[in-house]
Design a protein around this motif. Structure first.
Motif, short mmCIF file in Angstrom:
data_model
loop_
_atom_site.label_atom_id
_atom_site.label_comp_id
_atom_site.label_asym_id
_atom_site.label_seq_id
_atom_site.Cartn_x
_atom_site.Cartn_y
_atom_site.Cartn_z
N TRP A 240 0.85 -1.21 0.00
CA TRP A 240 0.00 0.00 0.00
C TRP A 240 0.88 1.25 0.00
O TRP A 240 1.78 1.38 0.81
CB TRP A 240 -0.90 -0.01 1.24
CG TRP A 240 -1.76 1.20 1.37
CD1 TRP A 240 -1.44 2.37 2.00
CD2 TRP A 240 -3.08 1.37 0.86
NE1 TRP A 240 -2.48 3.24 1.93
CE2 TRP A 240 -3.51 2.67 1.22
CE3 TRP A 240 -3.95 0.56 0.13
CZ2 TRP A 240 -4.75 3.17 0.89
CZ3 TRP A 240 -5.20 1.05 -0.20
CH2 TRP A 240 -5.58 2.34 0.17
N ARG A 241 0.60 2.17 -0.94
CA ARG A 241 1.35 3.42 -1.00
C ARG A 241 0.44 4.64 -0.88
O ARG A 241 0.90 5.78 -0.92
CB ARG A 241 2.13 3.52 -2.32
CG ARG A 241 3.30 2.55 -2.39
CD ARG A 241 4.40 2.93 -1.40
NE ARG A 241 5.53 2.04 -1.45
CZ ARG A 241 5.65 0.92 -0.73
NH1 ARG A 241 4.65 0.59 0.10
NH2 ARG A 241 6.70 0.16 -0.83
N SER A 243 -1.77 5.81 -3.06
CA SER A 243 -2.02 6.56 -4.29
C SER A 243 -3.53 6.69 -4.50
O SER A 243 -4.34 6.00 -3.88
CB SER A 243 -1.39 5.83 -5.48
OG SER A 243 -2.06 4.61 -5.70
N ARG A 245 -5.17 5.74 -7.01
CA ARG A 245 -5.70 4.47 -7.52
C ARG A 245 -5.93 3.48 -6.38
O ARG A 245 -6.94 2.78 -6.33
CB ARG A 245 -4.72 3.89 -8.54
CG ARG A 245 -5.16 2.56 -9.11
CD ARG A 245 -4.20 2.05 -10.14
NE ARG A 245 -4.15 2.91 -11.31
CZ ARG A 245 -3.35 2.70 -12.35
NH1 ARG A 245 -2.52 1.66 -12.33
NH2 ARG A 245 -3.36 3.49 -13.40
N HIS A 246 -4.98 3.44 -5.43
CA HIS A 246 -5.17 2.55 -4.27
C HIS A 246 -6.44 2.90 -3.50
O HIS A 246 -7.22 2.04 -3.12
CB HIS A 246 -3.95 2.66 -3.34
CG HIS A 246 -2.75 1.93 -3.87
ND1 HIS A 246 -1.58 1.83 -3.18
CD2 HIS A 246 -2.55 1.28 -5.04
CE1 HIS A 246 -0.70 1.14 -3.89
NE2 HIS A 246 -1.27 0.80 -5.01
N TRP A 247 -6.62 4.20 -3.26
CA TRP A 247 -7.79 4.61 -2.48
C TRP A 247 -9.08 4.31 -3.21
O TRP A 247 -10.06 3.87 -2.61
CB TRP A 247 -7.72 6.12 -2.16
CG TRP A 247 -6.84 6.41 -0.99
CD1 TRP A 247 -5.63 7.04 -1.00
CD2 TRP A 247 -7.09 6.05 0.37
NE1 TRP A 247 -5.11 7.10 0.26
CE2 TRP A 247 -5.99 6.50 1.13
CE3 TRP A 247 -8.12 5.38 1.02
CZ2 TRP A 247 -5.90 6.31 2.50
CZ3 TRP A 247 -8.04 5.20 2.40
CH2 TRP A 247 -6.95 5.66 3.12
N ARG A 249 -9.69 1.94 -5.40
CA ARG A 249 -9.96 0.50 -5.38
C ARG A 249 -10.31 0.03 -3.97
O ARG A 249 -11.16 -0.85 -3.78
CB ARG A 249 -8.75 -0.26 -5.92
CG ARG A 249 -8.57 -0.06 -7.42
CD ARG A 249 -7.35 -0.76 -7.95
NE ARG A 249 -7.29 -0.62 -9.41
CZ ARG A 249 -6.25 -0.98 -10.14
NH1 ARG A 249 -5.17 -1.48 -9.54
NH2 ARG A 249 -6.27 -0.84 -11.44
N TYR A 250 -9.63 0.62 -3.02
CA TYR A 250 -9.91 0.25 -1.63
C TYR A 250 -11.36 0.56 -1.27
O TYR A 250 -12.08 -0.27 -0.69
CB TYR A 250 -8.96 1.01 -0.70
CG TYR A 250 -9.40 0.97 0.74
CD1 TYR A 250 -9.11 -0.14 1.52
CD2 TYR A 250 -10.14 2.01 1.29
CE1 TYR A 250 -9.54 -0.20 2.83
CE2 TYR A 250 -10.57 1.96 2.59
CZ TYR A 250 -10.27 0.85 3.36
OH TYR A 250 -10.70 0.79 4.65
#
Length: 485
Positions: A240-241, A243, A245-247, A249-250
């Motif tokens: 997890w960084r 980004s 995109r991470h948020w 999708r999360y």
């Protein structure tokens, strides 16, 4: 201001902007999954910024010494786990004849405890999933340990049907696995329904809990000073960084899991209720059981969340994060669920009388005035009479009294399961087959052993993982600041 602010690594300088302390675990501004921040400030007190709220929660895991009460409590819980190991080992050696079950009371403590633990496990999913979908901010400070409570309670619940099989080493026969013998499980058996209900609930609850932890695991990874903790938290945070995109999708994954978990709250205890209502035993064969069981599960689950949260915030000084307003809200939900449970008791009595069925009518009289009559009146006192104190605001805002009330409800809900299971079975249709049930030392040892297992797992959770969601508290903080501005 948090006292741990100056000690934790990565802490921002005093007076810095909250945005200066943004980390991979910080949600992007305006990307909150919980909607607008109306009245959010009532659930977070104290002068916090992004850094200090992170310090406050992560310090419990990374820098703060465990209080003496943690060691004492864990030692007691560990001793009870050893008692559970002894009880289970002795059961494997001697068989379930060491329990107090007999004919006609073939379902004894094992099923009483199973239903009780499953009920407790419901509050975590209810708080996390349903309150998330309903955009309720007050879930933020309590959802993490409530979810953990769910997992530990379901683990304890799952032990009892397996041990009750009599040949627990063959538990895998419950699963429809491909076998060369062509033997399939009996799909009409309620035991099979329990297998699918509990395993599905445990799987979705575990995924929901773990996905919610990922941003916080990344925060611990970045703040840990030791190499080994960094490796462990880094592995668990799955790269997890933080980004955009991470948020994105999360948040999608979290909402999907919340949507999956919500119907499970209703379905699991409904299926547990079917274990009883499909039988023709007087007192069990009732259509009111599924909603009655679900309300009882919410009732006992919120009582257990209060039982955990009140000492937790007192020992670790989390009064600013788990505020009196949280306790008030939980007490109100518990009161509402308790009224539904009371309605179920009344309807059960009315149906027994109105049906004109002599067996149903005798069952009611036996519950009230039979050999186990004291358990019935105790459950009425614990589940209906005493909780009426929650109508008073002063009681709801008094943490010690609320803690005692939550314990009373926990006892009352266990007694309710005892009355349904044991009292109904002890005197059914044939007086010639009536018999009394007396739990043995092994019954009590298994029950108290699971209590120890539950508490021990909870203590380890408090020590190893953030007990309150860090990134959601940051999100709540930002919305609070927005309101004040």
């Amino acid at each position: 201001m948090s006292k741990s602010k100056d000690n934790a690594p990565g802490s921002p300088p005093e007076g810095s902007s909250p945005h200066d302390a943004a980390s991979p675990g910080s949600p992007p501004h305006g990307a909150g999954a919980h909607g607008s921040g109306a009245h959010a400030g009532k659930f977070l007190t104290g002068d916090y910024n992004y850094g200090s709220v992170t310090d406050k929660i992560s310090a419990v895991v990374l820098t703060q010494e465990s209080p003496r009460s943690w060691y004492v409590g864990f030692a007691i819980a560990f001793a009870l786990v050893m008692l559970l190991l002894w009880a289970v080992t002795w059961l494997f050696v001697k068989g379930i004849g060491i329990w107090g079950i007999n004919i006609p009371v073939g379902w004894g403590f094992a099923i009483v405890n199973f239903v009780w633990w499953v009920g407790i496990g419901h509050a975590g999913t209810l708080i996390s999933a349903i309150l998330l979908l309903l955009r309720q901010h007050w879930r933020t400070s309590i959802n993490r340990f409530a979810e953990a409570m769910t997992l530990f309670a379901v683990a304890c619940a799952g032990l009892f049907p397996l041990l009750h099989l009599g040949r627990p080493e063959y538990f895998y026969y419950l699963a429809p696995y491909p076998a060369t013998t062509g033997v399939w499980p009996q799909f009409r058996s309620p035991l099979m329904w329990d297998f699918f209900a509990v395993s599905t609930y445990a799987t979705v609850s575990l995924l929901f809990w773990y996905v919610g932890l990922i941003p916080d695991l990344a925060t611990l990874r970045d703040r840990a000073t030791g190499k080994f903790p960094r490796i462990i938290y880094g592995f668990l945070s799955m790269g997890w960084r933080g980004s955009a995109r991470h948020w994105a999708r999360y948040q999608k994954a979290y909402l999907i899991l919340a949507g999956l978990a919500t119907p499970l709250v209703v379905s699991v205890h409904t299926i547990v209720a079917f274990d009883f209502s499909v039988a023709i035993v007087p007192g069990w064969h009732s259509t009111i059981f599924p909603p009655y069981f679900v309300a009882g599960a919410i009732y006992s689950g919120f009582a257990m969340v209060l039982t955990i949260s009140i000492p937790l915030r007192a020992v670790y000084g989390l009064h600013d994060l788990v505020t009196d307003r949280h306790l008030d809200n939980m007490a109100k939900v518990m009161l509402a669920a308790g009224m539904v449970v009371a309605y179920g008791y009344i309807m059960e009595t009315f149906i027994g009388w109105y049906s004109g069925n002599q067996f149903e009518q005798y069952m009611l009289l036996n519950r009230m005035f039979g050999p186990y009559g004291w358990t019935y009146w105790m459950l009425i006192a614990c589940n209906i009479a005493i909780p009426q104190l929650l109508w008073f605001r002063r009681i709801r805002y008094c943490a010690p009294l609320l803690f005692v009330l939550a314990l009373v409800v926990n006892v009352g809900m266990w007694l309710e399961r005892f009355v349904i299971v044991v009292v109904s079975l002890s005197r059914d249709y044939l007086p010639s087959s009536w018999d009394q049930y007396t739990p043995t030392f092994s019954d009590w040892a298994t029950f108290f052993g699971t209590l120890g297992l539950f508490v021990a797992l909870l203590f380890l959770f408090i020590r190893l993982l953030p007990v309150i969601s860090i990134f959601e508290m940051r999100e709540l903080l930002e919305e609070t600041k927005g309101e004040s501005e």
